[in-house]
Design a protein around this motif. Structure first.
Motif, PDB file in Angstrom:
ATOM      1  N   ALA A 182      13.663  53.447  31.675  1.00  0.00           N
ATOM      2  CA  ALA A 182      14.585  53.932  32.703  1.00  0.00           C
ATOM      3  C   ALA A 182      15.719  52.949  32.933  1.00  0.00           C
ATOM      4  O   ALA A 182      16.885  53.329  32.991  1.00  0.00           O
ATOM      5  CB  ALA A 182      13.817  54.177  34.003  1.00  0.00           C
ATOM      6  N   THR A 183      15.386  51.667  33.056  1.00  0.00           N
ATOM      7  CA  THR A 183      16.422  50.704  33.446  1.00  0.00           C
ATOM      8  C   THR A 183      17.323  50.319  32.282  1.00  0.00           C
ATOM      9  O   THR A 183      18.504  50.097  32.473  1.00  0.00           O
ATOM     10  CB  THR A 183      15.777  49.457  34.013  1.00  0.00           C
ATOM     11  OG1 THR A 183      14.963  48.873  33.004  1.00  0.00           O
ATOM     12  CG2 THR A 183      14.965  49.782  35.215  1.00  0.00           C
ATOM     13  N   GLY A 184      16.742  50.215  31.079  1.00  0.00           N
ATOM     14  CA  GLY A 184      17.522  49.679  29.966  1.00  0.00           C
ATOM     15  C   GLY A 184      18.687  50.551  29.568  1.00  0.00           C
ATOM     16  O   GLY A 184      19.726  50.053  29.146  1.00  0.00           O
ATOM     17  N   LYS A 185      18.533  51.866  29.735  1.00  0.00           N
ATOM     18  CA  LYS A 185      19.640  52.748  29.353  1.00  0.00           C
ATOM     19  C   LYS A 185      20.521  53.117  30.542  1.00  0.00           C
ATOM     20  O   LYS A 185      21.744  53.064  30.450  1.00  0.00           O
ATOM     21  CB  LYS A 185      19.080  54.019  28.705  1.00  0.00           C
ATOM     22  CG  LYS A 185      18.520  53.754  27.336  1.00  0.00           C
ATOM     23  CD  LYS A 185      18.254  55.026  26.597  1.00  0.00           C
ATOM     24  CE  LYS A 185      16.957  55.612  27.052  1.00  0.00           C
ATOM     25  NZ  LYS A 185      15.843  54.825  26.585  1.00  0.00           N
ATOM     26  N   CYS A 186      19.883  53.470  31.671  1.00  0.00           N
ATOM     27  CA  CYS A 186      20.681  53.949  32.802  1.00  0.00           C
ATOM     28  C   CYS A 186      21.557  52.856  33.387  1.00  0.00           C
ATOM     29  O   CYS A 186      22.693  53.104  33.781  1.00  0.00           O
ATOM     30  CB  CYS A 186      19.765  54.515  33.875  1.00  0.00           C
ATOM     31  SG  CYS A 186      19.082  56.098  33.436  1.00  0.00           S
ATOM     32  N   ASP A 187      21.025  51.622  33.427  1.00  0.00           N
ATOM     33  CA  ASP A 187      21.847  50.560  34.002  1.00  0.00           C
ATOM     34  C   ASP A 187      23.012  50.211  33.103  1.00  0.00           C
ATOM     35  O   ASP A 187      24.118  49.960  33.589  1.00  0.00           O
ATOM     36  CB  ASP A 187      20.990  49.329  34.262  1.00  0.00           C
ATOM     37  CG  ASP A 187      20.365  49.411  35.621  1.00  0.00           C
ATOM     38  OD1 ASP A 187      20.797  50.263  36.397  1.00  0.00           O
ATOM     39  OD2 ASP A 187      19.457  48.626  35.904  1.00  0.00           O
ATOM     40  N   THR A 188      22.762  50.198  31.790  1.00  0.00           N
ATOM     41  CA  THR A 188      23.862  49.890  30.869  1.00  0.00           C
ATOM     42  C   THR A 188      24.966  50.938  30.955  1.00  0.00           C
ATOM     43  O   THR A 188      26.157  50.606  31.043  1.00  0.00           O
ATOM     44  CB  THR A 188      23.328  49.824  29.440  1.00  0.00           C
ATOM     45  OG1 THR A 188      22.209  48.945  29.406  1.00  0.00           O
ATOM     46  CG2 THR A 188      24.380  49.329  28.510  1.00  0.00           C
ATOM     47  N   LEU A 189      24.559  52.223  30.975  1.00  0.00           N
ATOM     48  CA  LEU A 189      25.560  53.293  31.018  1.00  0.00           C
ATOM     49  C   LEU A 189      26.287  53.326  32.364  1.00  0.00           C
ATOM     50  O   LEU A 189      27.520  53.458  32.414  1.00  0.00           O
ATOM     51  CB  LEU A 189      24.877  54.634  30.755  1.00  0.00           C
ATOM     52  CG  LEU A 189      25.811  55.835  30.686  1.00  0.00           C
ATOM     53  CD1 LEU A 189      26.828  55.639  29.593  1.00  0.00           C
ATOM     54  CD2 LEU A 189      25.039  57.093  30.470  1.00  0.00           C
ATOM     55  N   GLY A 190      25.535  53.176  33.459  1.00  0.00           N
ATOM     56  CA  GLY A 190      26.171  53.207  34.773  1.00  0.00           C
ATOM     57  C   GLY A 190      27.144  52.065  34.973  1.00  0.00           C
ATOM     58  O   GLY A 190      28.255  52.243  35.482  1.00  0.00           O
ATOM     59  N   GLU A 191      26.713  50.880  34.512  1.00  0.00           N
ATOM     60  CA  GLU A 191      27.587  49.740  34.620  1.00  0.00           C
ATOM     61  C   GLU A 191      28.841  49.884  33.775  1.00  0.00           C
ATOM     62  O   GLU A 191      29.948  49.585  34.228  1.00  0.00           O
ATOM     63  CB  GLU A 191      26.830  48.523  34.157  1.00  0.00           C
ATOM     64  CG  GLU A 191      26.818  47.421  35.127  1.00  0.00           C
ATOM     65  CD  GLU A 191      25.910  46.383  34.617  1.00  0.00           C
ATOM     66  OE1 GLU A 191      26.427  45.493  33.969  1.00  0.00           O
ATOM     67  OE2 GLU A 191      24.706  46.490  34.841  1.00  0.00           O
ATOM     68  N   GLY A 192      28.664  50.370  32.536  1.00  0.00           N
ATOM     69  CA  GLY A 192      29.827  50.582  31.688  1.00  0.00           C
ATOM     70  C   GLY A 192      30.807  51.579  32.282  1.00  0.00           C
ATOM     71  O   GLY A 192      32.024  51.363  32.260  1.00  0.00           O
ATOM     72  N   LEU A 193      30.279  52.657  32.876  1.00  0.00           N
ATOM     73  CA  LEU A 193      31.168  53.658  33.468  1.00  0.00           C
ATOM     74  C   LEU A 193      31.900  53.109  34.679  1.00  0.00           C
ATOM     75  O   LEU A 193      33.099  53.357  34.880  1.00  0.00           O
ATOM     76  CB  LEU A 193      30.361  54.897  33.857  1.00  0.00           C
ATOM     77  CG  LEU A 193      29.973  55.811  32.709  1.00  0.00           C
ATOM     78  CD1 LEU A 193      29.070  56.910  33.200  1.00  0.00           C
ATOM     79  CD2 LEU A 193      31.209  56.412  32.095  1.00  0.00           C
TER      80      LEU A 193
END
Lengths: 133, 91
Positions: free
Chosen positions: A43-54
């Motif tokens: 959950a954290t490894g993908k969602c945080d990377t994508l949310g932060e990038g956006l």
């Protein structure tokens, strides 16, 4: 005319910020609610990377073509390199120590036998393996 | 309030402030898992998640107060977070 362009930039910024905040909150809820260490990391490894990038792309759109935007672009590139690497390192370390992935049948059997959840048993096994190593 | 306006009396600074408050709430929720979560690896990944949220929070603070110094601090936090996670997982 310039008012229209500024409003369009602001609207794009707000939309990207809202989508990024949604992904970040979804990752946080998954981090709180998932049953296992590996699924929490999923959950954290993908969602945080994508949310932060956006969210950082939204701030680049708001800031325009300045020196600050170049800094944030380097920040995004570094995050896109470093965050999956650290996630992979944590998963590899947990697998080497001997933390078993969660299965539903194992958890039900452990819950029926001991009245405890299988998750805490696995975490205790992981901590013991860590002490041995 | 500095910065441009979105529409009406709502400026972009208010939007950035709302996003910063959202990130702080998410960090506290992650901190609960870091304190309560079983095992050492949940704590390591909680530290990693809070660190990555802190980077975006620093960039938002830099845009709210219009001080470009915060972006250097955000880059430094990103590098330190990465090195700390790698060191904690190797040893």
């Amino acid at each position: 005319m310039s008012d229209t362009i500024i409003n369009l930039t602001n609207v794009i910024t707000v939309l990207l910020l809202l989508v990024g905040a949604f992904f970040m909150l979804a990752g946080t809820i998954g981090f709180l609610r998932f049953p296992d260490f590996y699924s929490r990391m999923h959950a954290t490894g993908k969602c945080d990377t994508l949310g932060e990038g956006l969210m950082l792309v939204a701030l680049i759109v708001y800031g325009g073509a300045t020196f600050v935007s170049v800094k944030i672009l380097f920040l995004i590139l570094f995050i896109l390199l470093a965050n999956p690497t650290s996630t992979h390192a944590i998963a590899k370390a947990a697998y080497d120590v001997g933390l078993e992935p969660w299965r539903k049948l194992d958890e039900e059997v452990a819950w029926l036998n001991t009245g405890d959840t299988g998750n805490s048993d696995e975490s205790r096994a992981g901590e013991d393996g860590g002490e041995v190593r | 309030m500095t910065g441009t306006e979105l529409f009406g009396t709502i400026g972009m600074v208010d939007v950035f402030l709302a996003m910063a408050i959202t990130i702080v709430i998410a960090s506290f929720v992650s901190l609960y898992r870091g304190i309560e979560g079983p095992g050492i690896f949940n704590r390591i990944i909680a530290v990693n998640v809070i660190g990555t949220k802190t980077i975006v929070l620093l960039v938002l603070i830099g845009f709210i107060y219009e001080r470009p110094d915060f972006f250097d601090i955000a880059l430094l936090y990103a590098i330190l977070n990465f090195i700390m996670t790698i060191a904690a997982t190797r040893y």
